[in-house]
Design an enzyme around this catalytic site. Structure first.
Site, PDB file in Angstrom:
ATOM      1  N   CYS A  27       0.871  -1.181   0.000  1.00 16.20           N
ATOM      2  CA  CYS A  27       0.000   0.000   0.000  1.00 16.20           C
ATOM      3  C   CYS A  27       0.911   1.234   0.000  1.00 16.20           C
ATOM      4  O   CYS A  27       2.060   1.147  -0.433  1.00 16.20           O
ATOM      5  CB  CYS A  27      -0.964  -0.001   1.186  1.00 16.20           C
ATOM      6  SG  CYS A  27      -0.176   0.209   2.796  1.00 16.20           S
ATOM      7  N   ARG A  28       0.430   2.353   0.477  1.00 11.41           N
ATOM      8  CA  ARG A  28       1.236   3.572   0.457  1.00 11.41           C
ATOM      9  C   ARG A  28       2.352   3.526   1.502  1.00 11.41           C
ATOM     10  O   ARG A  28       3.505   3.800   1.201  1.00 11.41           O
ATOM     11  CB  ARG A  28       0.345   4.805   0.692  1.00 11.41           C
ATOM     12  CG  ARG A  28       1.087   6.118   0.615  1.00 11.41           C
ATOM     13  CD  ARG A  28       0.130   7.309   0.785  1.00 11.41           C
ATOM     14  NE  ARG A  28       0.897   8.496   1.146  1.00 11.41           N
ATOM     15  CZ  ARG A  28       1.233   8.826   2.388  1.00 11.41           C
ATOM     16  NH1 ARG A  28       0.874   8.064   3.402  1.00 11.41           N
ATOM     17  NH2 ARG A  28       1.929   9.905   2.628  1.00 11.41           N
TER      18      ARG A  28
END
Length: 98
Positions: free
Chosen positions: A63-64
């Site tokens: 993810c980020r």
């Protein structure tokens, strides 16, 4: 929960290892760049799309920053999937993006 650094993932890719990478960011985030070959399944859809995953394969979740992929990793692990969370997410990724 198994974890791997972005550098470790990049190293495996550079050695030619075929990895199953799932990016759990939202579609607009992925549009800004993702690890080449990664499949986008936004976190909110993981529960509904987990039937698409092969329990005999290992998946690396991204993810980020590592938080959402960590939640997805724990969830999928509880469902019997072989999953690894990429620590630091795309913020720590220094490899190629597409």
């Amino acid at each position: 929960m198994k974890e791997m650094t972005a550098k470790e993932v990049e190293s495996l890719i550079n050695k030619g290892k075929l990895l199953n990478i799932i990016d759990v960011r939202e579609v607009d985030e992925v549009a800004e760049g993702k690890i080449p070959g990664a499949i986008n399944i936004p976190l909110g859809l993981v529960e509904f799309r987990m039937h698409e995953l092969d329990k005999s394969k290992e998946y690396i979740l991204v993810c980020r920053s590592g938080g959402r992929s960590g939640r997805a990793t724990e969830f999928l692990e509880d469902q019997g999937h072989n999953v690894i969370n990429m620590q630091g997410g795309m913020l720590s990724w220094e490899g190629k993006v597409e």
